[in-house]
Design an enzyme around this catalytic site. Structure first.
Site, short mmCIF file in Angstrom:
data_model
loop_
_atom_site.label_atom_id
_atom_site.label_comp_id
_atom_site.label_asym_id
_atom_site.label_seq_id
_atom_site.Cartn_x
_atom_site.Cartn_y
_atom_site.Cartn_z
CG ASP A 65 -49.96 -18.89 22.98
OD1 ASP A 65 -50.77 -19.78 22.69
OD2 ASP A 65 -50.27 -17.78 23.43
CG HIS B 180 -27.22 -41.94 19.99
ND1 HIS B 180 -28.27 -42.73 19.59
CD2 HIS B 180 -26.38 -41.90 18.93
CE1 HIS B 180 -28.07 -43.15 18.35
NE2 HIS B 180 -26.93 -42.66 17.93
CG ASP C 227 -20.91 -36.43 16.17
OD1 ASP C 227 -21.10 -35.60 15.25
OD2 ASP C 227 -21.22 -37.63 16.08
CG ASP D 291 -22.27 -36.10 11.12
OD1 ASP D 291 -21.87 -35.85 12.27
OD2 ASP D 291 -22.77 -37.20 10.80
CG HIS E 256 -20.47 -46.33 15.24
ND1 HIS E 256 -19.76 -45.78 14.21
CD2 HIS E 256 -19.86 -45.89 16.38
CE1 HIS E 256 -18.77 -45.04 14.69
NE2 HIS E 256 -18.80 -45.10 16.02
CG HIS F 71 -24.30 -41.42 8.28
ND1 HIS F 71 -24.58 -40.13 7.90
CD2 HIS F 71 -23.63 -41.31 9.45
CE1 HIS F 71 -24.11 -39.28 8.81
NE2 HIS F 71 -23.51 -39.97 9.76
CG HIS G 238 -28.09 -40.63 10.36
ND1 HIS G 238 -28.31 -41.45 11.42
CD2 HIS G 238 -26.86 -40.09 10.60
CE1 HIS G 238 -27.29 -41.39 12.28
NE2 HIS G 238 -26.41 -40.57 11.80
CD GLU H 218 -20.15 -41.33 11.62
OE1 GLU H 218 -20.20 -41.11 12.85
OE2 GLU H 218 -21.07 -41.05 10.83
CE1 TYR I 185 -17.10 -43.82 20.30
CE2 TYR I 185 -17.23 -45.84 19.00
CZ TYR I 185 -17.30 -44.46 19.09
OH TYR I 185 -17.54 -43.72 17.95
NE ARG J 162 -18.82 -40.29 16.38
CZ ARG J 162 -19.32 -40.41 17.59
NH1 ARG J 162 -19.09 -41.50 18.31
NH2 ARG J 162 -20.04 -39.45 18.13
CD GLU K 78 -19.44 -37.91 11.72
OE1 GLU K 78 -19.60 -37.50 12.89
OE2 GLU K 78 -20.35 -38.38 11.02
#
Ligand code: GLY
Ligand code: MN
Ligand code: MN
Length: 454
Positions: free
Chosen positions: A40, A248, A265, A276, A359, A363, A370, A400, A404, A421, A423
């Protein structure tokens, strides 16, 4: 029409485009379905962004149908909202429903009906219409419904009814509108970014060696919800040490150790709009030499990208500016070998930097993290590649860059497992861009000072 109703204005703007394209037609857009988690228990409901953009209505089970009828230079628009009917029993269990009786006044929409009437009313509305604007190839269920409506209209052929013969993708039109944020949207996005910046400050101040990633996630969530944000805009990344090199990664249970970095992030969603932000900081409050060297390169790359984020430049120019600084930095730190690559130009051209920066720098940002719309100019062109989009006032992008460094035999061990990173969220304006997420420090010294004084 109430000129203050932004949703009504957007429907008008969409209708105008449909009139210009095909002289009228029927536009159909449904909100997102509810999704069962188990038994439920549903996943938290989130409306469809396109549907919400045109209605401001957040309940599940709703569909917007717009009827645009044109005569020579003029057209009329009539909008129909199909929504869940009032139902005392269901409202006791699941909560308030606006219902079709109250919807027209509450939402500024011409007509509202129960969802149960959708099939019947649509076969009437589609009769003798040339063009349908709908999401194409969205799902088997959506295709099945469209086939059903078409079958109903085709069945009236012998009474002289013509079924629609043109199918157009409605998303392209709406997404082009969503690319340019109006003052109302930018105001919400500023507030969302402010909340997220405060959450990052809170997490930095709370961070101590020995804590777990999920504990910093809890600090972020506290600030989001305590500030009125309804949700996260995406699953928060809190990545300690080697995890910072997993793009990710999600906040897990890894211990945050002294001497390592923590990459966060995370951004909230406020009133349907995303923020973001990424910050990277030392778990013990003080960057090591190699960490600081790579941090400063990443920040310089971000600054280079920011200075190229202005109207008239292409979407790719900030990325190219960041790449140049990052690649020069990788050569300076001998992570890329000048003796092998020969020059900065060769290092850029060969894509050698991709081992450490895989990357893009930006964006679109908006209702979706995104966000929608093409990164290419929407021009009619026979060329196989349309040019990159020119940045214009009202667009919102992230900036960003990152580095790495995974362990490898040919990499100085001092750099192993450093993932960085940085951003921020930028609103393109008439002269450049406004960074709306700088409520959290970004310079290494400022981050260290913030953590020291926590
Ligand atoms: N948080 C997702 C991204 O930065 O693109
Ligand atoms: Mn992003
Ligand atoms: Mn992000």
């Amino acid at each position: 029409m109430n000129k203050n109703n932004i949703y009504q204005l957007r429907r008008e703007q969409l209708a105008k485009q449909i009139f210009a394209k095909t002289g009228g037609g029927i536009a159909i857009i449904a909100t997102a379905p509810e999704l069962a988690r188990n038994r439920d228990n549903d996943f938290p409901y989130r409306h469809d962004s396109d549907f919400f953009y045109l209605t401001g209505f957040e309940e599940p089970g709703a569909t917007l149908v717009m009827q645009i009828q044109g005569e020579q230079k003029n057209y009329t628009l009539q909008s129909h909202l199909f929504c869940r009917p009032k139902d005392l029993e269901r409202e006791i269990w699941d909560g308030f429903r606006l219902g079709p009786e109250a919807a027209p006044k509450a939402l500024g929409i011409e007509f509202a009906h129960s969802t149960q009437e959708l099939d019947q009313k649509l076969s009437d509305l589609l009769a003798d219409q040339e063009a349908i604007y709908i999401r194409l190839a969205e799902s088997a269920e959506a295709d099945r419904r469209l086939r059903h409506w078409m079958k109903e209209v085709r069945a009236q052929a012998r009474s002289g009814v013509n079924p629609p013969s043109e199918f157009h993708d409605i998303e392209t039109l709406i997404h082009e509108m969503r690319l340019f944020k109006d003052a109302h949207e930018i105001d919400i996005m500023r507030r969302a970014a402010e909340i997220s910046a405060r959450a990052h400050v809170r997490a930095m101040q709370a961070c101590k060696p020995g804590m777990r990633e999920y504990q910093l996630e809890a600090e972020l969530l506290h600030e989001f919800r305590n500030s009125g944000a309804q949700s996260v805009a995406y699953n928060s990344i809190v990545a300690g040490g080697a995890n910072s090199c997993i793009l990710h990664y999600r906040a897990g249970s890894t211990e945050l150790r002294s001497g390592e970095l923590c990459l966060i992030d995370a951004g909230c969603e406020l009133d349907g709009y995303a923020s973001d932000i990424t910050r990277t900081f030392p778990v013990n409050g003080k960057f090591s030499g190699p960490q600081r060297a790579l941090y400063d390169i990443t920040l310089a790359a971000q600054e280079a990208a920011i200075s190229m984020s202005k109207p008239g430049n292409t979407f790719m120019q900030p990325h190219e500016a960041a790449l140049k600084v990052l690649t020069q930095g990788l050569l300076d730190e001998k992570l890329l070998k000048l003796s092998e690559l020969g020059s900065l130009e060769n290092a850029l051209e060969s894509g050698a930097y991709r081992r450490f920066y895989m990357h893009r720098t930006s964006h679109w940002l908006g209702m979706d993290v995104h966000d929608v719309s093409s990164y290419r100019e929407p021009i009619d062109s026979l060329a196989s590649e349309k040019p990159w989009r020119i940045l214009k006032s009202g667009m919102v992008i992230t900036i960003e860059p990152g580095l790495y460094i995974r362990p490898a035999y040919d990499i100085d061990e001092a750099f192993w497992n450093i993932g960085i990173r940085i951003e921020d969220d930028a609103v393109i304006n008439d002269s450049g861009c406004e960074l709306i997420s700088r409520g959290v420090p970004v310079k290494a010294d400022e981050i260290e000072a913030l953590m020291k004084n926590a």
